[in-house]
Design a protein around this motif. Structure first.
Motif, PDB file in Angstrom:
ATOM      1  N   SER A  63       0.834  -1.208   0.000  1.00  0.00           N
ATOM      2  CA  SER A  63       0.000   0.000   0.000  1.00  0.00           C
ATOM      3  C   SER A  63       0.864   1.251   0.000  1.00  0.00           C
ATOM      4  O   SER A  63       2.023   1.218   0.405  1.00  0.00           O
ATOM      5  CB  SER A  63      -0.952   0.019   1.203  1.00  0.00           C
ATOM      6  OG  SER A  63      -0.210  -0.054   2.396  1.00  0.00           O
ATOM      7  N   ILE A  93       0.532   2.851 -11.474  1.00  0.00           N
ATOM      8  CA  ILE A  93       0.592   1.573 -10.739  1.00  0.00           C
ATOM      9  C   ILE A  93       0.413   1.750  -9.227  1.00  0.00           C
ATOM     10  O   ILE A  93       0.370   0.772  -8.486  1.00  0.00           O
ATOM     11  CB  ILE A  93       1.925   0.804 -11.000  1.00  0.00           C
ATOM     12  CG1 ILE A  93       3.152   1.677 -10.662  1.00  0.00           C
ATOM     13  CG2 ILE A  93       1.985   0.282 -12.428  1.00  0.00           C
ATOM     14  CD1 ILE A  93       4.466   0.897 -10.624  1.00  0.00           C
ATOM     15  N   SER A  94       0.334   3.001  -8.769  1.00  0.00           N
ATOM     16  CA  SER A  94       0.214   3.225  -7.321  1.00  0.00           C
ATOM     17  C   SER A  94      -0.463   4.564  -7.055  1.00  0.00           C
ATOM     18  O   SER A  94      -0.306   5.519  -7.841  1.00  0.00           O
ATOM     19  CB  SER A  94       1.608   3.231  -6.687  1.00  0.00           C
ATOM     20  OG  SER A  94       1.554   3.655  -5.343  1.00  0.00           O
ATOM     21  N   SER A 120       9.666   3.104 -11.980  1.00  0.00           N
ATOM     22  CA  SER A 120       9.937   2.849 -10.564  1.00  0.00           C
ATOM     23  C   SER A 120      11.389   2.386 -10.427  1.00  0.00           C
ATOM     24  O   SER A 120      12.159   2.452 -11.380  1.00  0.00           O
ATOM     25  CB  SER A 120       8.959   1.780 -10.048  1.00  0.00           C
ATOM     26  OG  SER A 120       9.180   1.553  -8.677  1.00  0.00           O
ATOM     27  N   PHE A 261      15.028  -5.090  -6.566  1.00  0.00           N
ATOM     28  CA  PHE A 261      13.595  -4.921  -6.372  1.00  0.00           C
ATOM     29  C   PHE A 261      13.350  -5.170  -4.889  1.00  0.00           C
ATOM     30  O   PHE A 261      13.468  -6.303  -4.418  1.00  0.00           O
ATOM     31  CB  PHE A 261      12.800  -5.934  -7.204  1.00  0.00           C
ATOM     32  CG  PHE A 261      12.916  -5.736  -8.706  1.00  0.00           C
ATOM     33  CD1 PHE A 261      12.452  -4.570  -9.304  1.00  0.00           C
ATOM     34  CD2 PHE A 261      13.485  -6.709  -9.509  1.00  0.00           C
ATOM     35  CE1 PHE A 261      12.541  -4.392 -10.687  1.00  0.00           C
ATOM     36  CE2 PHE A 261      13.579  -6.544 -10.887  1.00  0.00           C
ATOM     37  CZ  PHE A 261      13.109  -5.374 -11.479  1.00  0.00           C
ATOM     38  N   HIS A 268       5.112  -7.628  -6.216  1.00  0.00           N
ATOM     39  CA  HIS A 268       4.373  -7.681  -7.487  1.00  0.00           C
ATOM     40  C   HIS A 268       5.119  -8.419  -8.592  1.00  0.00           C
ATOM     41  O   HIS A 268       4.500  -8.852  -9.562  1.00  0.00           O
ATOM     42  CB  HIS A 268       4.028  -6.257  -7.950  1.00  0.00           C
ATOM     43  CG  HIS A 268       3.082  -5.573  -7.017  1.00  0.00           C
ATOM     44  ND1 HIS A 268       1.708  -5.695  -7.131  1.00  0.00           N
ATOM     45  CD2 HIS A 268       3.306  -4.819  -5.913  1.00  0.00           C
ATOM     46  CE1 HIS A 268       1.133  -5.015  -6.148  1.00  0.00           C
ATOM     47  NE2 HIS A 268       2.081  -4.473  -5.397  1.00  0.00           N
TER      48      HIS A 268
HETATM   49  C1  MYR Z   1       1.195   0.287  -4.020  1.00  0.00           C
HETATM   50  O1  MYR Z   1       0.638  -0.584  -3.337  1.00  0.00           O
HETATM   51  O2  MYR Z   1       0.748   1.435  -4.100  1.00  0.00           O
HETATM   52  C2  MYR Z   1       2.467  -0.066  -4.778  1.00  0.00           C
HETATM   53  C3  MYR Z   1       2.198  -0.840  -6.008  1.00  0.00           C
HETATM   54  C4  MYR Z   1       3.467  -1.194  -6.748  1.00  0.00           C
HETATM   55  C5  MYR Z   1       3.221  -1.981  -8.008  1.00  0.00           C
HETATM   56  C6  MYR Z   1       4.517  -2.466  -8.626  1.00  0.00           C
HETATM   57  C7  MYR Z   1       4.360  -3.158  -9.949  1.00  0.00           C
HETATM   58  C8  MYR Z   1       5.689  -3.607 -10.551  1.00  0.00           C
HETATM   59  C9  MYR Z   1       6.573  -2.485 -11.005  1.00  0.00           C
HETATM   60  C10 MYR Z   1       7.827  -2.940 -11.730  1.00  0.00           C
HETATM   61  C11 MYR Z   1       8.773  -1.809 -11.939  1.00  0.00           C
HETATM   62  C12 MYR Z   1       9.982  -2.175 -12.735  1.00  0.00           C
HETATM   63  C13 MYR Z   1      10.851  -0.990 -13.039  1.00  0.00           C
HETATM   64  C14 MYR Z   1      12.098  -1.308 -13.788  1.00  0.00           C
END
Ligand code: MYR
Length: 284
Positions: A63, A93-94, A120, A261, A268
């Motif tokens: 979150s 995505i957030s 990200s 990561f 995720h």
């Molecule tokens: C939230 O709960 O608000 C955070 C959600 C994060 C989602 C992440 C999805 C994967 C992103 C991968 C990024 C890769 C960058 C090179």
């Protein structure tokens, strides 16, 4: 001389010592195992997260930071700064970006500019580091933001999830027509398009996916343009070292960083995932 504070969220995964060196303030997102919620980095390390993920049957959830945490952070910085730039992970995505905007609107005494990195991890981190470098040289927020928008034009990032079901389950995989059973069995190359994650190319194996990403990198690096490159891994340091060593040998003009990561993004993508991203501008 203008004094601009730089804030980013935890998913930029800039190590603490580097943040301190560049005076970047970090606001953490949360990861939860059942009823136990942790602010990443502050309350759970990346190593402990991957260990816990293996030991726990129930999959974690994530979150955004609370609006109160952003407000508190901005209020503290307002005492010593004229403006604040916040570099967030992609708003597609957030909800972190929206929350930072709302908190900024509630903070008096200081102008808060929230920059959507549309990505990200350390690629987002590159933006925060560039911004911090300029802020420490006394540049104002307008000039810094112009530079960040410029940087976006040369930013590329591709990645693959070890198990696409994590992304699918968390609702972060777009291109619904492609998300059919068969896609979930393979390892497509993924990327961001209009702030959301979409499959870039369907590839069956990690080896082929990596080869594809390296080919895309080569298109930008072959003419000797110096790049900042990030090799990002989900608990696979040896594989990342190997990829980074190959890239350093091939592109001696570029700087290759190894990054990770962390808990929120790892939730995720799943352990074992890999990514490579780059920008056409040197930090140093
Ligand atoms: C939230 O709960 O608000 C955070 C959600 C994060 C989602 C992440 C999805 C994967 C992103 C991968 C990024 C890769 C960058 C090179």
């Amino acid at each position: 001389m203008s004094k601009t504070a730089i804030v980013t969220d935890s998913t930029a995964y800039i190590p603490k010592d580097l943040r301190e060196q560049h005076q970047i303030t970090m606001v953490p997102l949360n990861v939860a195992f059942g009823n136990e919620t942790y602010k990443e980095e502050w309350e759970i390390t990346t190593n402990d997260f991957y260990k816990k993920m293996k030991e726990t049957e129930e999959l974690p959830t994530t979150s955004q930071p609370s609006i109160g945490l952003f407000e508190e952070t901005f209020q503290k910085l307002a005492d010593t700064h004229d403006e604040i730039i916040v570099v967030t992970l992609s708003s597609g995505i957030s909800g972190t970006h929206q929350t930072a905007v709302a908190a900024g609107n509630m903070t008096g005494d200081v102008d808060v500019h929230v920059f959507d990195s549309e990505i990200s991890c350390l690629i987002q981190g590159f933006y925060a580091l560039h911004a911090a470098k300029m802020a420490n040289e006394g540049e104002n927020a307008r000039k810094i933001l112009d530079h960040l928008y410029d940087l976006k034009k040369s930013t590329r990032a591709y990645f693959m999830a070890d198990d696409l079901n994590h992304l699918h389950r968390g609702g972060r995989l777009n291109g619904a027509q492609l998300v059919v059973g068969s896609l979930l069995q393979i390892k497509p190359v993924l990327h961001f398009e209009n702030k959301v994650i979409v499959p870039y190319e369907k590839v069956r194996t990690e080896k082929k996916a990596l080869a594809k990403i390296c080919k895309l990198l080569h298109e930008d690096a072959q003419d000797g343009t110096p790049l900042d490159i990030a090799v990002i891994h989900a608990n696979r340091p040896e594989k990342a070292e190997k990829i980074a060593a190959d890239l350093r040998e091939k592109y001696p003009n570029s700087t290759v960083y190894i990054s990770y990561f962390g808990p929120v993004i790892g939730t995720h993508l799943g352990e074992g995932s890999l990514g490579i991203g780059w920008v056409k501008s040197h930090l140093t």
